[in-house]
Design a protein around this motif. Sequence first.
Motif, PDB file in Angstrom:
ATOM      1  N   ARG A   1       0.815  -1.212   0.000  1.00 17.03           N
ATOM      2  CA  ARG A   1       0.000   0.000   0.000  1.00 17.03           C
ATOM      3  C   ARG A   1       0.853   1.270   0.000  1.00 17.03           C
ATOM      4  NH1 ARG A   1      -4.396   1.036  -2.143  1.00 17.03           N
ATOM      5  NH2 ARG A   1      -5.431  -0.724  -1.104  1.00 17.03           N
TER       6      ARG A   1
ATOM      7  N   GLU B   1      -3.924   0.774  -9.568  1.00 12.28           N
ATOM      8  CA  GLU B   1      -5.265   0.257  -9.279  1.00 12.28           C
ATOM      9  C   GLU B   1      -5.213  -0.935  -8.311  1.00 12.28           C
ATOM     10  OE1 GLU B   1      -7.586  -0.351 -12.820  1.00 12.28           O
ATOM     11  OE2 GLU B   1      -7.216   1.682 -13.566  1.00 12.28           O
ATOM     12  N   TYR B   2      -4.610  -0.684  -7.176  1.00 10.84           N
ATOM     13  CA  TYR B   2      -4.520  -1.707  -6.132  1.00 10.84           C
ATOM     14  C   TYR B   2      -5.779  -1.629  -5.269  1.00 10.84           C
ATOM     15  CZ  TYR B   2      -2.551  -4.249  -2.102  1.00 10.84           C
ATOM     16  OH  TYR B   2      -2.323  -5.131  -1.068  1.00 10.84           O
ATOM     17  N   HIS B   3      -6.572  -2.691  -5.287  1.00 12.01           N
ATOM     18  CA  HIS B   3      -7.830  -2.737  -4.532  1.00 12.01           C
ATOM     19  C   HIS B   3      -7.869  -4.010  -3.698  1.00 12.01           C
ATOM     20  CE1 HIS B   3      -9.570   0.747  -6.538  1.00 12.01           C
ATOM     21  NE2 HIS B   3      -9.076   0.271  -7.664  1.00 12.01           N
ATOM     22  N   THR B   4      -8.401  -3.889  -2.499  1.00  3.91           N
ATOM     23  CA  THR B   4      -8.341  -5.005  -1.547  1.00  3.91           C
ATOM     24  C   THR B   4      -9.716  -5.322  -0.954  1.00  3.91           C
ATOM     25  OG1 THR B   4      -7.720  -3.427   0.195  1.00  3.91           O
ATOM     26  CG2 THR B   4      -5.926  -4.558  -0.968  1.00  3.91           C
ATOM     27  N   PRO B   5     -10.700  -5.686  -1.782  1.00  2.00           N
ATOM     28  CA  PRO B   5     -12.016  -6.036  -1.245  1.00  2.00           C
ATOM     29  C   PRO B   5     -12.080  -7.445  -0.658  1.00  2.00           C
ATOM     30  CG  PRO B   5     -12.021  -6.290  -3.612  1.00  2.00           C
ATOM     31  CD  PRO B   5     -10.666  -5.739  -3.245  1.00  2.00           C
TER      32      PRO B   5
ATOM     33  N   GLY C   1      -6.407  -8.543  -2.365  1.00  4.35           N
ATOM     34  CA  GLY C   1      -6.972  -8.115  -3.637  1.00  4.35           C
ATOM     35  C   GLY C   1      -5.990  -8.242  -4.772  1.00  4.35           C
TER      36      GLY C   1
ATOM     37  N   GLN D   1     -16.700  -8.067  -8.425  1.00  4.88           N
ATOM     38  CA  GLN D   1     -16.034  -7.158  -7.494  1.00  4.88           C
ATOM     39  C   GLN D   1     -14.825  -7.780  -6.814  1.00  4.88           C
ATOM     40  OE1 GLN D   1     -16.950  -4.036  -6.993  1.00  4.88           O
ATOM     41  NE2 GLN D   1     -19.050  -3.886  -7.703  1.00  4.88           N
ATOM     42  N   HIS D   2     -14.789  -9.098  -6.690  1.00 10.51           N
ATOM     43  CA  HIS D   2     -13.752  -9.792  -5.930  1.00 10.51           C
ATOM     44  C   HIS D   2     -12.957 -10.734  -6.825  1.00 10.51           C
ATOM     45  CE1 HIS D   2     -16.936  -8.763  -3.038  1.00 10.51           C
ATOM     46  NE2 HIS D   2     -15.992  -8.716  -2.121  1.00 10.51           N
TER      47      HIS D   2
ATOM     48  N   GLN E   1     -11.212  -2.393 -12.779  1.00 12.18           N
ATOM     49  CA  GLN E   1     -12.137  -1.284 -12.564  1.00 12.18           C
ATOM     50  C   GLN E   1     -12.942  -0.937 -13.804  1.00 12.18           C
ATOM     51  OE1 GLN E   1      -9.317   1.640 -10.754  1.00 12.18           O
ATOM     52  NE2 GLN E   1     -10.879   1.829  -9.191  1.00 12.18           N
TER      53      GLN E   1
END
Length: 365
Positions: free
Chosen positions: A71, A86-90, A142, A235-236, A249
């Motif tokens: 992060r 675009e680092y996402h952690t859902p 993610g 989403q995941h 995204q």
Amino acid sequence: MSDVLIIGGGVSGLMTAWHLVQTGASVSLIDRRQCAQESSWAGGGIISPLYPWTYSDPVTVLSDQAIADYRPLVDTLRADTGIDPEYHTPGIFHVNVDDPGHAHAWARRHGKELEQLDQTDFRALVPLVREARTPLYMPGLGSLRTPRLGKALRQWAMSSPYVRLLEEVTVRRIRIDNDRATGVETDNAVLDARQVVVCSGAWSGELLADIGVQLSVYPVKGEMLLFKAAPGRLQHVVLSEGFYAIPRQDGHILFGSTFEHAGYDKTPTASTRSMLYRQALHLMPGLADCPVVHHWAGLRPGSPNSIPFIGAVPEVRHLWVNSGHFGNGVVLAPGASRLLVEQMTGQTCCVDPAPYQVRSVAAAH
């Protein structure tokens, strides 16, 4: 003369340069193509080992360090370069797991969050995926877009006064003088450096073999498909029966991957494309109305037990390796590069370096 010359401008090589620059070193970074165009571009970008309970402790320990580093690294790259990885952690779902008890035991031993959902809750969160056995959820994890991560790192390297970026340059041989690495020979030049680092991915073993160093790193081919779906449809990250689906995204969904021993041939095949397409629709029938817009292959750097080599080459002074990450190259990159530079500079290591050491070296150079 640079303090350090890095062979290989993928994510591992670029992050090694990043950490070296933080210590005040000057770096020459060489790649035979444009940086981050091989497996770093081809990879899916899941920031977790796939089915992490199937790996040995050294992979778990190093991935923990890397994930903790991601992060702040991504935030800094975005601020400095304007490029968002675009680092996402859902969270990540594992479904149709054959031995959930083993997964839960691993999670308890390592203090990991691992939740088992019922079908109703799972379907509410992931409606695109058909009903699945034992949905296991790992929060806080993610993915990122590996091409964008590579672009951001390359942009940082190009703008850094401490990095000399040499692209479209092929290293023919590492130069050894009195059992000491002194630089490299390219097609049209000799480049000197005080230390040399091999971060050449699947080609690392081949490069080192030329100077008599036997390193068990070999290419493992992986093919992937890219579907175009509406944004938000998935989403995941979802893993099932050895395959995975990764949302972007903009609505694209990556589906992969294969594990093939085909040497250095990374040509995508029609038969593999058909197989991946069938598997994708088996997991997510709704993808039938989404076109496949791309099909590609890359080469992972395989290694025994998927434990990378990170450290000094015995009997060859000032020669170092950061390679053999198998399918976890992007996952492990921040931790692996940090660990290597800590060894190079005599700092206290973030994890015990012993499991990652290079041990098999031939006597003749």
